[in-house]
Design a protein around this motif. Structure first.
Motif, PDB file in Angstrom:
ATOM      1  N   TRP A 209      18.664 -11.701  -4.607  1.00 46.84           N
ATOM      2  CA  TRP A 209      17.175 -10.468  -5.049  1.00 46.84           C
ATOM      3  C   TRP A 209      17.582  -9.602  -3.802  1.00 46.84           C
ATOM      4  CZ3 TRP A 209      14.215 -10.354  -8.357  1.00 46.84           C
ATOM      5  CH2 TRP A 209      14.009 -11.678  -9.278  1.00 46.84           C
TER       6      TRP A 209
ATOM      7  N   ARG B 162       7.586 -12.625  -7.967  1.00 46.50           N
ATOM      8  CA  ARG B 162       8.518 -13.306  -7.501  1.00 46.50           C
ATOM      9  C   ARG B 162       7.837 -14.077  -6.205  1.00 46.50           C
ATOM     10  NH1 ARG B 162      12.648  -8.857  -5.295  1.00 46.50           N
ATOM     11  NH2 ARG B 162      12.682  -7.255  -7.397  1.00 46.50           N
ATOM     12  N   ASP B 163       8.653 -15.347  -6.594  1.00 50.55           N
ATOM     13  CA  ASP B 163       7.983 -16.933  -6.069  1.00 50.55           C
ATOM     14  C   ASP B 163       7.708 -16.589  -4.516  1.00 50.55           C
ATOM     15  OD1 ASP B 163       8.346 -17.961  -8.397  1.00 50.55           O
ATOM     16  OD2 ASP B 163      10.096 -19.207  -7.035  1.00 50.55           O
ATOM     17  N   TYR B 164       9.269 -16.309  -3.914  1.00 51.97           N
ATOM     18  CA  TYR B 164       8.902 -15.737  -2.117  1.00 51.97           C
ATOM     19  C   TYR B 164       7.880 -14.622  -1.958  1.00 51.97           C
ATOM     20  CZ  TYR B 164      11.381 -11.375  -3.081  1.00 51.97           C
ATOM     21  OH  TYR B 164      11.981 -10.538  -3.370  1.00 51.97           O
ATOM     22  N   GLN B 165       7.786 -13.840  -3.027  1.00 43.81           N
ATOM     23  CA  GLN B 165       6.944 -13.605  -3.225  1.00 43.81           C
ATOM     24  C   GLN B 165       4.895 -13.750  -2.561  1.00 43.81           C
ATOM     25  OE1 GLN B 165       7.336 -10.227  -5.914  1.00 43.81           O
ATOM     26  NE2 GLN B 165       8.612  -9.003  -4.387  1.00 43.81           N
ATOM     27  N   GLN B 166       5.100 -14.527  -3.409  1.00 44.07           N
ATOM     28  CA  GLN B 166       3.534 -15.069  -3.949  1.00 44.07           C
ATOM     29  C   GLN B 166       3.503 -15.988  -2.661  1.00 44.07           C
ATOM     30  OE1 GLN B 166       1.711 -15.008  -6.509  1.00 44.07           O
ATOM     31  NE2 GLN B 166       0.408 -15.863  -4.742  1.00 44.07           N
TER      32      GLN B 166
END
Length: 587
Positions: free
Chosen positions: A368, A188-192
């Motif tokens: 999320w 996900r964007d925040y994980q990346q």
């Protein structure tokens, strides 16, 4: 100056935030970047600006002027000039001392100061003198590479944070990628963003802590960092259940063959290219006089990356071992940097500074994690129990309140209120949990249960075959029960903020439908449990959660479908946060 703003900023580095102010949410969001919540009564929340909170902000890119401007934007009156000077001084220290690769013989590094006077100050400290630092130039001193961690730890404790730019060895290469799962897997964007933040820029990355809520996918972020590094990896985590979950994710989401993944626990001792171990096995020894024989795991292979899951639980012996492996990349994962032993500075100096933080409520707004309604339920004590409580002392007083039999009826009524939900009942005391388990006819998971049986019950709960499960503190961490939507806490470990956060985290996985969950904390009315509940809730209040306070005599509390009443975190009283060290001696 504006008397319409939400905060009173004081010279002693405390900030009072008015809870009923229209600018409360904005001010809380800004303070969370560089201050710590220490008290949360209903009228004003009290924050404290500390050296560590400022250094963590600096590690995330905040400058002293940005922090001062943020304070000025929420301050009712002018920010005291002496406080501004403190902030500039403390933030200014971050990066003024750097450890870099030396040009001399192998095994040497250099400590570089921003000016000769600063190095004079450092070298005059007896503990630093004993570390073997040798001046090599007006602004540089030479140190043995093996003392890299010890010197960082000591200087941080003395108020001199060190920016470590000495780099890392690559470790043994290991080829792995993401396994295709009906298409290519992607973070996900925040994980990346979190994984990228660990990498840093211009040599500044490669060690540090990523702070995200429970349920945010910290394990997957760890896999993302490993996939980027392409090296052998040692993963340390809190318990055997978590070891199994890491191995399952590695097998499910990466191209690693199962033969390349090892489990190192009390049951197995497999050392493979990716090895997952528990903190408990590393700190196990036959007697107090014996050495920690399993610490050799740090040197069993040429690890290129060490992942510390639930890094806030890191035991002291592992800190000491970590001080000796500073040339290895180190990733800390946690939902909260709060430690009840006050060793946050050791995490900062030995694992690394905070590299990324995702606020809980921000992730909730993205969908999320679930939206959680938090309720503190105050349960009356019967006269006989009240009398026993009155005559008890210290920890016994707390335990009598925690094991209040009246909580059983409250649990029954809450279960009736949520007839279709999957419910976790979490407690501290085994006797209390056994009595509840037998009375309600529900299974109980405790540390004494075999891991295989625990796993069977967890799977039955996941499949919906078991709707209600009682669990001891073994479920505080790393238990993946995505369908749990109600948690009832019947007792806890005094004022542990991290435990409260982790227990709420058991129900944060996103839910089908309205994506809503419910957390009930049961405390005995007019007892020490109320005092400790204030402290337990501090971290979650700081993250934006609000606890409504209800009483077991309130029939509306148990009404099915009743709306959750918005209330301030606590009744209008400003009691001091109890000191955990005094728990056994206070009346």
């Amino acid at each position: 100056m504006s008397d319409t703003k939400a905060c009173i900023v004081q010279r002693d580095r405390t900030v009072l935030l008015e809870c009923g102010h229209p600018g409360f949410e904005e001010a809380r969001g800004k303070l969370a970047h560089f201050a710590e919540l220490v008290k949360s009564p209903s009228a004003f929340h009290t924050y404290r600006i500390t050296p560590l909170s400022l250094w963590n902000a600096a590690s995330l890119g905040w400058t002293a002027e940005e922090i001062v401007d943020a304070l000025a934007s929420i301050a009712r009156w002018e920010v005291p000039s002496a406080l501004i000077q403190d902030i500039r001084s403390l933030v200014g220290r971050y990066g003024k001392l750097r450890i870099e690769v030396g040009k001399a013989e192998a095994g040497k590094l250099r400590l570089t100061a921003s000016d000769p006077q600063l190095l004079d100050e450092v070298l005059a400290i007896p503990a630093v003198q004993a570390s073997g630092l040798r001046r090599a130039a007006p602004e540089q001193a030479e140190l043995d590479a093996v003392r890299r961690g010890r010197i960082k730890q000591e200087l941080t404790r003395l108020g001199y944070p060190v920016l470590d730019l000495a780099g890392y060895h690559e470790g043994q290469p290991l080829q792995l990628g993401w396994k295709a799962q009906g298409g290519s897997f992607a973070l996900r964007d925040y994980q990346q963003a979190a994984a990228d933040a660990f990498e840093g820029v211009a040599g500044s990355g490669g060690s540090g802590v990523l702070v995200l809520p429970c349920g945010a996918g910290k394990t997957v972020i760890g896999l993302g960092v490993l996939e980027k590094q392409q090296c052998e990896c040692l993963i340390l985590t809190s318990n055997a259940t978590s070891v199994g979950q890491w191995i399952a994710e590695l097998t499910d989401k990466t191209t690693l063959d199962p033969s390349q993944i090892g489990e190192y626990t009390g049951q197995k001792k497999e050392v493979r290219p990716v090895t997952v171990a528990t903190y408990q096995i590393l700190t196990h020894r036959r007697s107090k006089e014996d050495e920690f024989e399993h610490m050799r795991l740090f040197n069993e292979r040429n690890w290129g990356l060490i992942i510390y899951d639930e890094v806030h639980l890191l035991p002291a012996p592992v800190f000491r071992a970590t001080a000796d492996i500073q040339a290895t990349r180190r990733l800390g994962l946690t939902a909260t940097l709060v430690r009840e032993d006050g060793c946050e500075q050791d995490v900062f100096s030995l694992i690394g500074p905070k590299r990324y933080e995702m606020p809980w409520k921000e992730l909730e707004s993205m969908g999320w994690i679930a939206k959680v309604e938090c309720t503190e339920v105050r349960v009356a004590m019967e006269p006989e129990l009240r009398e026993a409580y009155a005559y008890a002392e210290g920890k016994e007083k707390f335990r009598i309140a925690a094991e209040n039999p009246g909580k059983l009826e409250v649990v029954r009524r809450l279960l009736a209120k949520h007839p279709e939900e999957s419910v976790l009942i979490i407690g501290q005391y085994i006797d209390q949990l056994k009595q509840l388990s037998e009375s309600l006819g529900i299974p109980l998971i405790s540390g004494r249960m075999a891991h295989k049986e625990r796993g069977r019950l967890y799977e039955s709960f996941k499949r919906g075959e078991i709707r209600v499960l009682a669990v001891s503190k073994v479920a505080n961490f790393a238990v993946d029960l995505p369908d749990a939507s109600v948690a009832i806490e019947i007792s806890g470990s005094f004022g542990s903020r991290q435990e409260e956060a982790q227990r709420l985290g058991r129900i944060l996985r996103p839910k089908n439908g309205n994506n809503r969950a419910y957390f009930y904390a049961l405390v005995s009315q007019e007892s020490k449990e109320e005092d400790f509940a204030i402290r337990r809730q501090l971290f979650l209040v700081e993250q934006g959660y609000e606890y409504s306070v209800r009483y077991d005599s309130d029939p509306g509390l148990f009404r099915s479908g009743a709306s959750h009443e918005r209330a301030s975190s606590h009744p209008a009283k400003d009691r001091p946060i109890p000191d955990l060290k005094e728990a056994s001696s206070r009346p």
